[in-house]
Design a protein around this motif. Sequence first.
Motif, PDB file in Angstrom:
ATOM      1  N   CYS A  24       0.849  -1.057  -0.103  1.00  0.00           N
ATOM      2  CA  CYS A  24      -0.003  -0.054  -0.064  1.00  0.00           C
ATOM      3  C   CYS A  24       0.866   1.148   0.051  1.00  0.00           C
ATOM      4  CB  CYS A  24      -1.163   0.084   1.143  1.00  0.00           C
ATOM      5  SG  CYS A  24      -0.328   0.119   2.832  1.00  0.00           S
ATOM      6  N   ARG A  43       3.484   1.935  -1.663  1.00  0.00           N
ATOM      7  CA  ARG A  43       3.713   2.196  -3.128  1.00  0.00           C
ATOM      8  C   ARG A  43       2.854   2.875  -3.875  1.00  0.00           C
ATOM      9  NH1 ARG A  43       6.250  -3.565  -5.258  1.00  0.00           N
ATOM     10  NH2 ARG A  43       4.175  -4.262  -4.223  1.00  0.00           N
ATOM     11  N   ASP A  44       1.550   2.536  -3.415  1.00  0.00           N
ATOM     12  CA  ASP A  44       0.295   3.227  -3.984  1.00  0.00           C
ATOM     13  C   ASP A  44       0.438   4.819  -3.548  1.00  0.00           C
ATOM     14  OD1 ASP A  44      -0.879   0.945  -5.602  1.00  0.00           O
ATOM     15  OD2 ASP A  44      -1.380  -0.016  -3.600  1.00  0.00           O
ATOM     16  N   TRP A  45       0.476   4.642  -2.160  1.00  0.00           N
ATOM     17  CA  TRP A  45       0.314   6.251  -1.612  1.00  0.00           C
ATOM     18  C   TRP A  45       1.481   6.945  -2.143  1.00  0.00           C
ATOM     19  CZ3 TRP A  45      -0.970   3.587   3.775  1.00  0.00           C
ATOM     20  CH2 TRP A  45      -2.297   3.343   3.662  1.00  0.00           C
ATOM     21  N   GLY A  63      -5.043   6.840  -6.225  1.00  0.00           N
ATOM     22  CA  GLY A  63      -4.080   6.354  -5.233  1.00  0.00           C
ATOM     23  C   GLY A  63      -4.038   6.179  -3.910  1.00  0.00           C
ATOM     24  N   ALA A  71      -6.711   3.221  -3.933  1.00  0.00           N
ATOM     25  CA  ALA A  71      -6.056   1.952  -4.362  1.00  0.00           C
ATOM     26  C   ALA A  71      -5.303   1.451  -3.047  1.00  0.00           C
ATOM     27  CB  ALA A  71      -5.210   2.195  -5.392  1.00  0.00           C
ATOM     28  N   GLY A  72      -4.388   2.440  -2.411  1.00  0.00           N
ATOM     29  CA  GLY A  72      -3.388   2.014  -1.522  1.00  0.00           C
ATOM     30  C   GLY A  72      -4.361   1.355  -0.167  1.00  0.00           C
ATOM     31  N   ARG A 130      -5.723  -2.099  -1.243  1.00  0.00           N
ATOM     32  CA  ARG A 130      -4.360  -3.185  -1.009  1.00  0.00           C
ATOM     33  C   ARG A 130      -4.300  -3.142   0.525  1.00  0.00           C
ATOM     34  NH1 ARG A 130      -1.281  -4.087  -5.406  1.00  0.00           N
ATOM     35  NH2 ARG A 130      -1.733  -1.980  -6.108  1.00  0.00           N
ATOM     36  N   ALA A 184      -6.447  -3.605  -5.722  1.00  0.00           N
ATOM     37  CA  ALA A 184      -6.401  -1.936  -5.750  1.00  0.00           C
ATOM     38  C   ALA A 184      -7.112  -1.451  -6.833  1.00  0.00           C
ATOM     39  CB  ALA A 184      -4.749  -1.734  -5.988  1.00  0.00           C
ATOM     40  N   TRP A 206      -6.101  -0.602 -10.053  1.00  0.00           N
ATOM     41  CA  TRP A 206      -5.263   0.274 -10.892  1.00  0.00           C
ATOM     42  C   TRP A 206      -5.722   0.289 -12.595  1.00  0.00           C
ATOM     43  CZ3 TRP A 206      -3.506   4.718  -9.759  1.00  0.00           C
ATOM     44  CH2 TRP A 206      -2.786   4.954  -8.421  1.00  0.00           C
TER      45      TRP A 206
END
Length: 399
Positions: free
Chosen positions: A33, A35-37, A78, A81-82, A85, A91, A93
């Motif tokens: 998560c 990486r998403d943020w 994002g 999505a994070g 996840r 997520a 994406w």
Amino acid sequence: MDPFTLVVASSLAAAIMAGSMGLIYRAGSRQPCLRDWMMAGVFFAGNNVIGALAITFQVSHFLIPGFGNALYLAGHFGILAGLRRHLGLPAGWKPFAACAALIPLLHALPFLQSSVTHRLLLFTPIIAAINVGVAVTLWNHVRRGEWAPYLPLAILELFFAFQLSLRTAYLILKEGHALTFMGSQFLQTSGTLFVLVFLSVATMGCALIVTHQQAQLLRRASLTDSLTGWLNRRALHDLAAAEFRRCRNNGAELFFITFDIDHFKSINDRHGHAVGDAALCHVTALASGALRGNDALFRIGGEEFAVMVNRSTLDDVCGIAERLRELVAGSPLQCGEATVRMSISVGVAQRRAEDGKWEDILGRADKALYCAKQQGRNRVALHGRDLPADEPLLQRATA
């Protein structure tokens, strides 16, 4: 504060968000998560950089707001999505990327090129829906007693959606607006200021979620036996003390089942410690399947285990102990070419009115366990039935 300064400040806030999430990830958390943020921060920063360049060079091509809006939507998505996840959900994406790719193309439409107001009216509901989606996701997938670390992010997302709705309603109801791309009008300036606050608080909210989860994992690790996954003696002390007080106050039943593997030393001596560890894992896996999910399972010694049982009767607990004994005896461990047959001795004890602490119950269960060993092993002994209630502590039989 002029629009250019606000945009630069927002760019820095977005860069801090991306950098903070990336550093936490690299520092050892390694939670996907993050990486998403981090990408959310990158997208927000990209949106603001485009805005700053447009202000500086007075660029008005339709692709400039097109790419800017695509990045802005990607930043908000994002965060969602994070969070998804983090909660073990997809997520999303890929479907978002397919939709986001159309955003710059939509800006080629004369309707959107002709007015900033039209673009705000089109994209604001989408952004607000993503914000509300964060709160809805938390509401649906976080248990009510675990809301504390998620609350700041949920409040922030709902507040941001609310102010977007107010600004859009004002835009619709108030006539005479002639907004320009990155102009200095109040609606746009206030919107950029809200984004600056949003990015700052979102960074702290996301970091709080991750650090709280890390703290929970560390606490769980400190209370869990690393080999079997069962709780350890430290956890036994905390949980048993609380459960004993509860049962003593309301008169409820409380039982302990203790068991260990018969002749475990000979398994280690004959097959080696690796097989011995496999035997421990095999027995605890069988026991976890046989014991109910609400029972507390503990490893209290090398090959000795305890189970705390409540909300049950003595006959039920004895039945559980007997089924556990039969299951282990009938399920040998296959380790390579070696077949290791095992049995367990089991002791059972229940709470008495005169008990002053939970250790009194466990001590009687332990006496019953070693009574079972002295009577031949591979059997269940109940304190007060197979072992008289006033029987002194038996000398331990060799495991």
